[in-house]
Design a protein around this motif. Structure first.
Motif, PDB file in Angstrom:
ATOM      1  N   MET A 147       0.825  -1.218   0.000  1.00 50.81           N
ATOM      2  CA  MET A 147       0.000   0.000   0.000  1.00 50.81           C
ATOM      3  C   MET A 147       0.857   1.263   0.000  1.00 50.81           C
ATOM      4  O   MET A 147       0.638   2.181  -0.787  1.00 50.81           O
ATOM      5  CB  MET A 147      -0.929   0.017   1.229  1.00 50.81           C
ATOM      6  N   ASP A 151      10.839   3.319   6.460  1.00 49.94           N
ATOM      7  CA  ASP A 151      10.512   1.891   6.512  1.00 49.94           C
ATOM      8  C   ASP A 151      11.626   1.195   7.269  1.00 49.94           C
ATOM      9  O   ASP A 151      12.764   1.675   7.298  1.00 49.94           O
ATOM     10  CB  ASP A 151      10.355   1.274   5.109  1.00 49.94           C
ATOM     11  N   SER A 173      -2.444  -3.097  11.061  1.00 50.79           N
ATOM     12  CA  SER A 173      -3.905  -2.978  11.113  1.00 50.79           C
ATOM     13  C   SER A 173      -4.405  -2.495  12.467  1.00 50.79           C
ATOM     14  O   SER A 173      -5.570  -2.139  12.597  1.00 50.79           O
ATOM     15  CB  SER A 173      -4.540  -4.362  10.872  1.00 50.79           C
ATOM     16  N   GLU A 188      -6.774  -0.564   9.822  1.00 45.36           N
ATOM     17  CA  GLU A 188      -8.230  -0.754   9.834  1.00 45.36           C
ATOM     18  C   GLU A 188      -8.848  -0.216  11.129  1.00 45.36           C
ATOM     19  O   GLU A 188      -9.870   0.467  11.094  1.00 45.36           O
ATOM     20  CB  GLU A 188      -8.579  -2.238   9.660  1.00 45.36           C
TER      21      GLU A 188
HETATM   22  P1  NAD Z   1       2.818  -4.645   3.843  1.00 47.20           P
HETATM   23  O1  NAD Z   1       3.108  -5.729   4.817  1.00 47.20           O
HETATM   24  O2  NAD Z   1       3.000  -4.894   2.388  1.00 47.20           O
HETATM   25  O3  NAD Z   1       3.705  -3.338   4.199  1.00 47.20           O
HETATM   26  C1  NAD Z   1       3.968  -2.854   5.478  1.00 47.20           C
HETATM   27  C2  NAD Z   1       5.290  -2.083   5.423  1.00 47.20           C
HETATM   28  O4  NAD Z   1       5.468  -1.361   6.634  1.00 47.20           O
HETATM   29  C3  NAD Z   1       6.514  -2.990   5.260  1.00 47.20           C
HETATM   30  O5  NAD Z   1       7.357  -2.473   4.245  1.00 47.20           O
HETATM   31  C4  NAD Z   1       7.187  -2.947   6.638  1.00 47.20           C
HETATM   32  O6  NAD Z   1       8.607  -3.072   6.568  1.00 47.20           O
HETATM   33  C5  NAD Z   1       6.790  -1.568   7.125  1.00 47.20           C
HETATM   34  N1  NAD Z   1       6.699  -1.410   8.583  1.00 47.20           N
HETATM   35  C6  NAD Z   1       5.921  -2.098   9.450  1.00 47.20           C
HETATM   36  N2  NAD Z   1       6.017  -1.600  10.691  1.00 47.20           N
HETATM   37  C7  NAD Z   1       6.882  -0.552  10.614  1.00 47.20           C
HETATM   38  C8  NAD Z   1       7.376   0.397  11.550  1.00 47.20           C
HETATM   39  N3  NAD Z   1       6.957   0.407  12.809  1.00 47.20           N
HETATM   40  N4  NAD Z   1       8.263   1.322  11.106  1.00 47.20           N
HETATM   41  C9  NAD Z   1       8.665   1.359   9.825  1.00 47.20           C
HETATM   42  N5  NAD Z   1       8.209   0.500   8.890  1.00 47.20           N
HETATM   43  C10 NAD Z   1       7.330  -0.434   9.274  1.00 47.20           C
HETATM   44  O7  NAD Z   1       1.321  -4.183   4.152  1.00 47.20           O
HETATM   45  P2  NAD Z   1       0.328  -3.382   3.182  1.00 47.20           P
HETATM   46  O8  NAD Z   1      -0.361  -4.306   2.254  1.00 47.20           O
HETATM   47  O9  NAD Z   1       1.053  -2.203   2.623  1.00 47.20           O
HETATM   48  O10 NAD Z   1      -0.769  -2.866   4.245  1.00 47.20           O
HETATM   49  C11 NAD Z   1      -0.419  -2.092   5.378  1.00 47.20           C
HETATM   50  C12 NAD Z   1      -1.533  -2.184   6.420  1.00 47.20           C
HETATM   51  O11 NAD Z   1      -2.687  -1.513   5.927  1.00 47.20           O
HETATM   52  C13 NAD Z   1      -1.966  -3.631   6.707  1.00 47.20           C
HETATM   53  O12 NAD Z   1      -2.131  -3.815   8.090  1.00 47.20           O
HETATM   54  C14 NAD Z   1      -3.280  -3.757   5.987  1.00 47.20           C
HETATM   55  O13 NAD Z   1      -4.151  -4.696   6.591  1.00 47.20           O
HETATM   56  C15 NAD Z   1      -3.818  -2.335   6.075  1.00 47.20           C
HETATM   57  N6  NAD Z   1      -4.791  -2.026   5.019  1.00 47.20           N
HETATM   58  C16 NAD Z   1      -5.952  -1.409   5.343  1.00 47.20           C
HETATM   59  C17 NAD Z   1      -6.889  -1.137   4.373  1.00 47.20           C
HETATM   60  C18 NAD Z   1      -8.194  -0.448   4.713  1.00 47.20           C
HETATM   61  O14 NAD Z   1      -9.137  -0.564   3.933  1.00 47.20           O
HETATM   62  N7  NAD Z   1      -8.300   0.277   5.814  1.00 47.20           N
HETATM   63  C19 NAD Z   1      -6.657  -1.500   3.038  1.00 47.20           C
HETATM   64  C20 NAD Z   1      -5.431  -2.096   2.707  1.00 47.20           C
HETATM   65  C21 NAD Z   1      -4.499  -2.351   3.715  1.00 47.20           C
END
Ligand code: NAD
Length: 346
Positions: free
Chosen positions: A14, A35, A81, A105
């Protein structure tokens, strides 16, 4: 037009998509990227995003290096999330005096499950004069904001039933596990019982937003998760599902007001639904005066829409009054296609 300066925190599926989208927007300037992935550290963001040109922004894992309110107007965070897990990072952003949009979420309406954390965020944001918004496709748009918006013409509403039927095939191994895809029916039941199979994250948040916006006074929410057992062989790069195994999770949440069902949200998620003749789509039914039946197919593409709504809300969050906001508090989202889109009244 003065550009809004944005930092992207989290460069996963995302976050990297949102960063690419920001680069297309004339009113936004991407000024930082955070990141924790070791292979991204110190790299130019253009290389990480595969844009083919340097952006002059280095990826860091040290938020304090970029969280400077003189240089940054807003952070978009896409890391997890869960509200509790994101709290330390949210606090860093807010205490630096910078606005934030999260796609976690639970942040769509943290009051639903973590009222204390929601209060803390609201208080902190007001103290530092910034606003905090949780958004995304769902929760944040399809099964809450759209429902609320459609009800805006109703004289009265007796009951709402909305469903989102989608295809999980594009998602990775984490989603397959948390939806129970590829397990046996017994394994699915065990996963639901021990909390490893969660289905959709966001129903309490969506129901709370609908209830608050319409004044439905929902006082009880019941959720059920049942396995979608496949009749045919299905496969993605991450999972193989034989006939008789689980292809997905049919997750339903019902909100009651004083024992009466007022909101029902239905979200069956599975891989390759078309293999059993199931199309995808978003459906909202409002029973009241007038009765409303909205149907849109195929499903509004989840990833693309999440990136879109998070980026499109940036100007509104920067202009908003301080505090914790949800999508029902701010003006309706709109695609950022030109100068006037950056000057909405808030
Ligand atoms: P992903 O796992 O592909 O990416 C997460 C990124 O964040 C990774 O690159 C990771 O290294 C980095 N990261 C995690 N914790 C960190 C921190 N504390 N500091 C720095 N970097 C950090 O996940 P994604 O597909 O990009 O989704 C991200 C979140 O958004 C998920 O939890 C997903 O469920 C949520 N999401 C919500 C909706 C919605 O409708 N509200 C839609 C899509 C995704």
């Amino acid at each position: 037009m003065k550009k809004i300066r944005v930092v992207q925190w989290g460069l996963g599926a995302m976050g990297s998509g949102m960063a690419r989208l920001m680069l297309e927007k004339t009113g936004l300037k991407l000024v930082g990227a955070i990141d924790q992935r070791p292979d991204y550290l110190g790299k130019d963001l253009g290389d990480v995003l595969g844009t083919g040109k340097k952006l002059g922004v280095k990826v860091t894992d040290k938020p304090k290096d970029v969280l400077d309110a003189d240089k940054v107007d807003l952070v978009v965070i896409a890391t997890t999330s869960w509200t509790l897990e994101q709290m330390p990072d949210l606090k860093k952003i807010i205490k630096a005096g910078i606005n934030v949009i999260s796609i976690a979420e639970e942040l769509a309406c943290p009051e639903a499950q973590s009222p204390k954390l929601a209060k803390e965020l609201d208080k902190l944001a007001k103290k530092h004069g910034v606003s905090v918004l949780g958004t995304g496709v769902n929760p944040g748009f399809v099964l809450d904001l759209l429902v609320v918006t459609l009800s805006g013409v109703c004289h009265h509403v007796d009951r709402i039933e909305a469903s989102r039927v989608n295809d999980l095939s594009p998602y990775g191994p984490t989603v397959m596990k948390t939806q129970g895809v590829g397990t046996t029916p017994e394994g699915f039941a065990a996963g639901v019982a021990d909390g490893s199979i969660v289905g959709h994250v966001g129903f309490p948040e969506s129901i709370r937003m609908i209830s608050d916006a319409l004044g439905l006074a929902v006082d009880q929410i019941e959720e059920t998760r049942t396995p979608i057992i496949s009749q045919v062989y299905r496969e993605t790069p991450h999972v193989k599902v034989e006939a008789g195994m689980v292809a997905g999770c049919a997750h339903i949440a019902v909100g009651y007001a004083d024992g009466v069902e007022v909101v029902k949200l239905i979200h069956p998620q599975q891989i390759h639904p078309h293999l059993e003749g199931q199309g995808t789509g978003d459906y909202i039914n409002i029973y009241g005066k007038p009765e409303i039946h909205m149907a849109s197919g195929p499903e509004i593409a989840g990833g693309i829409a999440t990136m879109g709504v998070a980026v499109n809300m940036i100007p509104q969050v920067v202009a908003a009054t301080p505090g914790l906001k949800s999508m029902i508090d701010l003006p309706v989202p709109a695609a950022l296609m030109g100068a006037s889109a950056y000057k909405r009244r808030v």
